[in-house]
Design a protein around this motif. Structure first.
Motif, short mmCIF file in Angstrom:
data_model
loop_
_atom_site.label_atom_id
_atom_site.label_comp_id
_atom_site.label_asym_id
_atom_site.label_seq_id
_atom_site.Cartn_x
_atom_site.Cartn_y
_atom_site.Cartn_z
N LYS A 10 -0.84 -0.91 -4.39
CA LYS A 10 -0.73 0.31 -3.59
C LYS A 10 -0.94 1.57 -4.42
CE LYS A 10 2.50 -1.78 -0.34
NZ LYS A 10 3.88 -1.77 0.17
N PRO A 12 -2.99 4.16 -6.80
CA PRO A 12 -4.38 4.54 -7.09
C PRO A 12 -4.80 4.20 -8.52
CG PRO A 12 -3.24 6.32 -5.97
CD PRO A 12 -2.21 5.28 -6.30
N ILE A 48 -11.68 7.25 -5.11
CA ILE A 48 -10.30 6.78 -5.09
C ILE A 48 -9.36 7.94 -5.39
CG2 ILE A 48 -8.59 5.32 -6.25
CD1 ILE A 48 -10.87 3.25 -6.60
N THR A 52 -6.67 9.39 -2.37
CA THR A 52 -5.35 8.79 -2.53
C THR A 52 -4.43 9.77 -3.25
OG1 THR A 52 -5.98 7.75 -4.63
CG2 THR A 52 -6.22 6.42 -2.65
N LYS A 53 -3.14 9.54 -3.09
CA LYS A 53 -2.15 10.34 -3.84
C LYS A 53 -1.98 9.73 -5.21
CE LYS A 53 1.13 9.73 -0.74
NZ LYS A 53 2.46 9.81 -0.15
#
Length: 54
Positions: A10, A12, A48, A52-53
């Motif tokens: 999950k 990054p 990515i 994403t965070k």
């Protein structure tokens, strides 16, 4: 162990690392296309990071 792996997937940074490893392996397998492989890999890492965070 399964839960640990699922949690890491999950993140990054895990995906960036996997893409960079795949890019490095691809560069060794196909030296004639090394530049294209690296550019695609770096592009994927950039995507990515963008979506994403972390």
């Amino acid at each position: 162990m399964k839960q640990y792996i699922l949690e890491r997937l999950k993140e990054p940074s895990t995906w960036r690392g996997l893409v960079l490893i795949a890019t490095a392996l691809g560069a060794k397998i196909s030296p004639d296309q090394a530049e294209a492989i690296v550019l695609v890999g770096i592009g994927i890492v950039g995507l990515i990071g963008t979506f994403t965070k972390g």
